[in-house]
Design a protein around this motif. Structure first.
Motif, short mmCIF file in Angstrom:
data_model
loop_
_atom_site.label_atom_id
_atom_site.label_comp_id
_atom_site.label_asym_id
_atom_site.label_seq_id
_atom_site.Cartn_x
_atom_site.Cartn_y
_atom_site.Cartn_z
N PRO A 27 -22.54 -5.37 38.04
CA PRO A 27 -21.37 -4.59 37.60
C PRO A 27 -20.82 -5.04 36.23
O PRO A 27 -20.41 -4.19 35.44
N PHE A 28 -20.84 -6.34 35.96
CA PHE A 28 -20.27 -6.80 34.69
C PHE A 28 -21.29 -6.74 33.55
O PHE A 28 -21.00 -7.16 32.43
N HIS A 29 -22.48 -6.21 33.85
CA HIS A 29 -23.48 -5.96 32.81
C HIS A 29 -23.53 -4.46 32.47
O HIS A 29 -24.47 -4.01 31.82
N CYS A 30 -22.54 -3.72 32.96
CA CYS A 30 -22.51 -2.28 32.71
C CYS A 30 -21.41 -1.93 31.72
O CYS A 30 -20.39 -2.61 31.65
N ASP A 31 -21.64 -0.87 30.96
CA ASP A 31 -20.66 -0.46 29.95
C ASP A 31 -19.56 0.38 30.59
O ASP A 31 -19.50 0.52 31.81
N PHE A 32 -18.69 0.94 29.75
CA PHE A 32 -17.52 1.64 30.29
C PHE A 32 -17.91 2.91 31.03
O PHE A 32 -17.11 3.45 31.79
N SER A 33 -19.16 3.41 30.83
CA SER A 33 -19.61 4.58 31.60
C SER A 33 -20.32 4.16 32.88
O SER A 33 -20.93 4.98 33.56
N ASN A 34 -20.25 2.87 33.20
CA ASN A 34 -20.79 2.33 34.46
C ASN A 34 -22.32 2.25 34.47
O ASN A 34 -22.93 2.15 35.52
N PHE A 37 -25.91 -1.97 30.16
CA PHE A 37 -26.01 -2.12 28.70
C PHE A 37 -27.48 -2.24 28.30
O PHE A 37 -28.27 -2.91 28.98
N HIS A 40 -28.61 -5.89 28.09
CA HIS A 40 -28.94 -6.53 29.37
C HIS A 40 -30.28 -6.01 29.91
O HIS A 40 -31.05 -6.77 30.50
N LYS A 193 -29.10 -10.77 21.61
CA LYS A 193 -27.84 -10.75 20.87
C LYS A 193 -27.91 -9.81 19.67
O LYS A 193 -26.92 -9.16 19.32
N GLU A 196 -27.14 -6.38 20.93
CA GLU A 196 -25.68 -6.20 21.12
C GLU A 196 -24.97 -5.98 19.79
O GLU A 196 -24.16 -5.06 19.64
N ASP A 200 -23.03 -2.55 18.48
CA ASP A 200 -21.59 -2.60 18.17
C ASP A 200 -21.25 -1.94 16.84
O ASP A 200 -20.08 -1.84 16.48
N LEU A 204 -16.76 3.23 20.03
CA LEU A 204 -16.86 3.62 21.43
C LEU A 204 -16.95 5.13 21.62
O LEU A 204 -17.61 5.60 22.56
N TYR A 207 -20.32 6.52 22.18
CA TYR A 207 -20.91 6.27 23.50
C TYR A 207 -20.23 7.09 24.60
O TYR A 207 -20.73 7.17 25.71
N SER B 181 -19.93 -3.59 23.06
CA SER B 181 -20.49 -4.61 23.96
C SER B 181 -19.43 -5.46 24.65
O SER B 181 -19.73 -6.19 25.58
N ASP B 184 -15.79 -3.48 29.45
CA ASP B 184 -16.34 -3.32 30.80
C ASP B 184 -16.06 -1.92 31.34
O ASP B 184 -15.55 -1.05 30.63
N VAL B 185 -16.40 -1.73 32.62
CA VAL B 185 -16.33 -0.40 33.21
C VAL B 185 -14.89 0.13 33.28
O VAL B 185 -14.67 1.33 33.35
#
Lengths: 275, 275
Positions: A27-34, A37, A40, A193, A196, A200, A204, A207, B181, B184-185
């Motif tokens: 879960p914490f390796h996912c972006d704001f759209s769930n 990344f 990752h 890295k 990433e 960046d 946002l 995305y 990057s 989070d979600v």
């Protein structure tokens, strides 16, 4: 069907040409759209390559004992869809071909439970002498053992790495100082890295509307912690950008190119997208 | 003994008070000394908390359906030793206590095969309403189900979170722009990314000679992608530093505190260190 852990992954598949390793889209390796990344996912592909080569005794574990190491030269990832959080996905990897100074390794990413294909990857690796940092003949390791594992039947239906052409029209976007978190066990800036930092470069909002269809990166020279990185970007089609990353070392000197990248976006409303 | 995958992890331990989840110290998650980055360890602890609470039906999966979510308020990690690359390590986690507006969750990190203890963690969580962003009574979820899992027997032998006191002597160190990057979600800056950014305040030389003995962070306010973060640092003892992170939002305005941290270093030549 129970996905295997990375530890279990390392204990199996010792004999086949294709390695298959299951991962969780944490879960914490996912972006704001769930969704996972790209960086990752890249890390998982590198893990799969590492497991596959170690199991077959031409990986870092053995190479370290003879002062050799693999160096990632190019990586391409092309995705129809990115796994959503908590998805168990499988990465298959195999060697497509091996020449004296380069080997080509492919990847397939699919849902571990349903088999739905998420995408594919391609990579090019060189082997270097860790003392001289010079390329060495990788077919001399274990008398060319890697050739035993070349799989010419399995297909990887995405285009190979392309030339990333930059012109004088490339625009400077930003500069960052690299630090402790950027550096891997070899003292170099971690391949992931760079991914990433490159992604960046877009705000946002990009995305929110688009996803990354294809990501390519070519590593030109090694960066080190403390290097200052400058990012230049050039739009080549409405949805495609090329990126050049230059480094300036802490003691100054001329800017040197460390990597190039090409990023292709696509609209999020493609039919395979469930959002 | 075969370590479980994260996916397997989620299918077991459904009834006990203590959850136990096995992870691999992935090679590309290790720093130049070949030991797991503190940020990645933090990510594993958050995963363990997530798995533990979801299995017991007071995790994000259920909370999302009732417009609630957990918010990490404080995290402390104290390590005797950091796992080296390829180590299979286990994270145990349990709820030490639950009040109306805060719950305390502890962690133990050990070698999954030998049981050697690497360190411990403590965390404090609040629950908020995702519509109003206001704190809510966490004991009202499933009629206080979380209390059923409070474990008062298991001990966590490290000091609780301390007050991080900053004075006017704190020095400005650097400013960074957050991006895709970092988010989070929930659209907030990822808790783990703050750890990375804070640990990047020290040069690599520091990490050649010292390791992080104890890391604390208190999250004060939510940051968002695009915020500009400024880092202030104050040395409080020869091996201890306090850090304050301030944000300025993209549309400007007054700087606001987003988090505080305390970092304690120790010499690498402690007896438990194998290097």
């Amino acid at each position: 069907m129970k996905p295997q852990s990375e530890a279990d992954n390392m204990l199996k598949n010792v004999h086949g040409k294709v390695g298959r390793y299951d991962f969780l889209a944490e879960p914490f390796h996912c972006d704001f759209s769930n969704r996972l990344f790209m960086g990752h996912l890249g890390n998982h592909l590198l893990n799969a390559a590492d497991f596959h080569s170690n199991e077959r005794d031409f990986g870092m574990h053995y190479l370290n004992t003879i002062h050799r190491t693999w160096v990632l030269s190019r990586l391409v990832i092309e995705m129809t869809e990115m796994p959503v959080a908590y998805t168990k996905f499988a990465v298959e990897t195999w060697v497509e071909g091996a020449l004296r100074f380069f080997t080509h390794r492919d990847f397939k990413v699919e849902d571990a439970l349903t088999g739905q294909i998420f995408g594919y990857g391609r990579s090019v690796w060189a082997m270097i002498d860790t003392d001289t940092r010079q390329p060495v003949d990788l077919l001399k390791v274990h008398d060319g053992r890697i050739l035993k594992y070349v799989d010419t039947n399995k297909t990887c239906p995405i285009n190979p790495p392309s030339r990333v052409k930059m012109t004088a029209a490339a625009e400077f976007v930003r500069t960052i100082d690299t630090g402790y978190s950027d550096v891997d066990v070899n003292g170099h800036i971690n391949s992931v890295k760079y991914i990433e930092h490159i992604l960046d470069l877009w705000k946002l909002d990009r995305y929110r509307e688009q996803r990354i269809r294809r990501f390519e990166i070519a590593y030109v020279a090694e960066g080190h912690g403390g290097d200052r990185l400058s990012f230049y970007r050039e739009q080549t089609t409405p949805d495609e950008y090329c990126v050049r990353v230059m480094k300036i070392e802490p003691n100054g000197g001329e800017p040197l190119e460390v990597c190039r990248s090409k990023v292709q976006f696509a609209e999020k409303n493609a039919p395979t997208e469930a959002e």
